[in-house]
Design a protein around this motif. Structure first.
Motif, PDB file in Angstrom:
ATOM      1  N   VAL A  90      35.480  47.700  33.472  1.00 48.62           N
ATOM      2  CA  VAL A  90      35.375  48.319  32.152  1.00 48.62           C
ATOM      3  C   VAL A  90      33.912  48.622  31.862  1.00 48.62           C
ATOM      4  O   VAL A  90      33.080  47.712  31.820  1.00 48.62           O
ATOM      5  CB  VAL A  90      35.962  47.389  31.072  1.00 48.62           C
ATOM      6  CG1 VAL A  90      35.889  48.047  29.704  1.00 48.62           C
ATOM      7  CG2 VAL A  90      37.400  47.007  31.415  1.00 48.62           C
ATOM      8  N   PRO A 149      39.275  41.579  32.745  1.00 55.91           N
ATOM      9  CA  PRO A 149      38.311  42.669  32.584  1.00 55.91           C
ATOM     10  C   PRO A 149      36.932  42.256  33.102  1.00 55.91           C
ATOM     11  O   PRO A 149      36.447  41.168  32.793  1.00 55.91           O
ATOM     12  CB  PRO A 149      38.295  42.904  31.068  1.00 55.91           C
ATOM     13  CG  PRO A 149      38.695  41.593  30.480  1.00 55.91           C
ATOM     14  CD  PRO A 149      39.521  40.865  31.501  1.00 55.91           C
ATOM     15  N   TYR A 195      46.325  46.372  28.985  1.00 60.12           N
ATOM     16  CA  TYR A 195      44.924  46.340  28.546  1.00 60.12           C
ATOM     17  C   TYR A 195      44.810  46.789  27.095  1.00 60.12           C
ATOM     18  O   TYR A 195      44.131  46.141  26.278  1.00 60.12           O
ATOM     19  CB  TYR A 195      44.080  47.250  29.448  1.00 60.12           C
ATOM     20  CG  TYR A 195      42.627  47.292  29.031  1.00 60.12           C
ATOM     21  CD1 TYR A 195      41.721  46.351  29.502  1.00 60.12           C
ATOM     22  CD2 TYR A 195      42.161  48.266  28.145  1.00 60.12           C
ATOM     23  CE1 TYR A 195      40.395  46.361  29.098  1.00 60.12           C
ATOM     24  CE2 TYR A 195      40.840  48.293  27.735  1.00 60.12           C
ATOM     25  CZ  TYR A 195      39.963  47.334  28.217  1.00 60.12           C
ATOM     26  OH  TYR A 195      38.651  47.354  27.796  1.00 60.12           O
TER      27      TYR A 195
END
Length: 333
Positions: free
Chosen positions: A34, A61, A233
């Motif tokens: 990310v 993440p 997510y």
């Protein structure tokens, strides 16, 4: 018997015609890269990590910090990471200018930006002969500043010049030099700049109007190939957004802001207030996309960059909110 059978068929037909409730995607473990800018807009991600919302969905993440939007756009196109969080106008630039198959999946916030200037500047027209410091000159917040200066009667390249210094931290430092006369900054950088002597000419919401700033965008083929992970997510991101907006969790949010952004208690409190600003410049409800704000993004690009013959197109080609809408069904209240 006939009546009973008829009633059963009717009940079946009614059930079949009702809006289906989708099942939550399986929690297959996945690591997602990310890419973000450093700043308060990341609080939904930080809170989702803090509260375990990603973990309970099997999502790990791995955050990367970008120095500027040009590197972020290039990195996404090259597959160096999976998900980008930034001003969604960057996605529009990728689609329209770089011809990349990018799609915007969600909103986030309205930018929380202020126009910060040196002390001898009292209004936008005082920027004559000075330098406007930006990230990249052809996207997002730079365009808002260019519009504000245009409305003040200044001609770009003639009455003022642009210096692309990169992300907020670089622009914040740029105000320390005489060359850097104005820039747009959001929390915590705007507070730090004012502490060091910068002056605010007002928020971009007041100077320009509603604006869809931060959001989630990805390569469209990647999203299609990883639909379950994308949906999970976004569901965790929505819950993190809600936690950051929940007054009952303010103490935890302040703690996370202080830790992740290295803020003292006073600046953490100011940042929290900006994130929850009722004017619309902070986090949106559930971090959903503000359609009017997004239309303003397109209108700004059409006017300042002259794209689409100066007339903004319909938003649909840039958006796929189906992932967000499905994720919303599987979030905790």
């Amino acid at each position: 018997m006939y009546k009973t059978l008829t009633a059963s068929i009717a009940l079946c037909l009614a059930a079949c015609s009702a809006t289906p409730v989708t099942q939550a995607p399986a929690n297959d473990p996945v690591t997602l890269r990310v890419n973000v800018f450093r700043g308060a807009s990341n609080i939904p991600i930080y809170m989702a990590m803090e509260k375990g919302y990603f973990a309970r969905r099997g999502i790990t993440p791995v955050m990367q910090f970008t120095p500027n939007s040009e590197q972020q756009r290039a990195g996404l196109a090259e597959g160096k990471f999976d998900i980008a969080h930034a001003a969604v106008d960057n996605a529009i630039a990728m689609i329209e200018v770089a011809k990349k198959d990018v799609v915007i999946l969600s909103g986030g916030d309205g930018g929380m930006n202020e126009m910060l200037v040196r002390q001898d500047i009292n209004k936008p027209s005082d920027m004559r002969g000075r330098t406007y410091v930006v990230d990249a000159p052809d996207t997002a917040y730079a365009l808002i500043g260019r519009k504000i200066l245009k409305d003040a009667g200044l001609v770009e390249g003639k009455d003022y010049k642009i210096d692309p210094l990169g992300g907020s931290e670089n622009r914040f430092k740029g105000l320390d030099s005489p060359a850097g006369a104005a820039t747009l900054l959001n929390p915590p950088w705007n507070f730090l700049a004012k502490e060091r002597g910068a002056k605010s000419l007002g928020t971009t919401t007041a100077l320009y109007g509603p604006y869809q700033a931060g959001g989630i965008f990805v390569m469209r083929p990647w999203a299609a190939a990883h639909a379950s992970a994308v949906e999970r997510y976004i569901a965790a991101y929505i819950e993190g957004c809600r936690a950051a907006q929940d007054p009952a969790q303010k103490a935890l949010t302040l703690k996370v802001l202080s830790r992740e952004l290295k803020l003292d208690a006073n600046k953490a409190e100011m940042t929290y207030q900006a994130l929850n600003d009722p004017s619309g410049s902070g986090l949106s409800k559930d971090c959903a996309l503000d359609m009017q704000g997004f239309k303003n993004v397109l209108a700004l690009r059409a006017e300042i960059e002259g794209q689409w013959g100066g007339k903004a197109p319909a938003p649909d080609k840039f958006l796929d909110l189906s992932y967000f809408n499905r994720a919303l069904q599987h979030t905790l209240p």
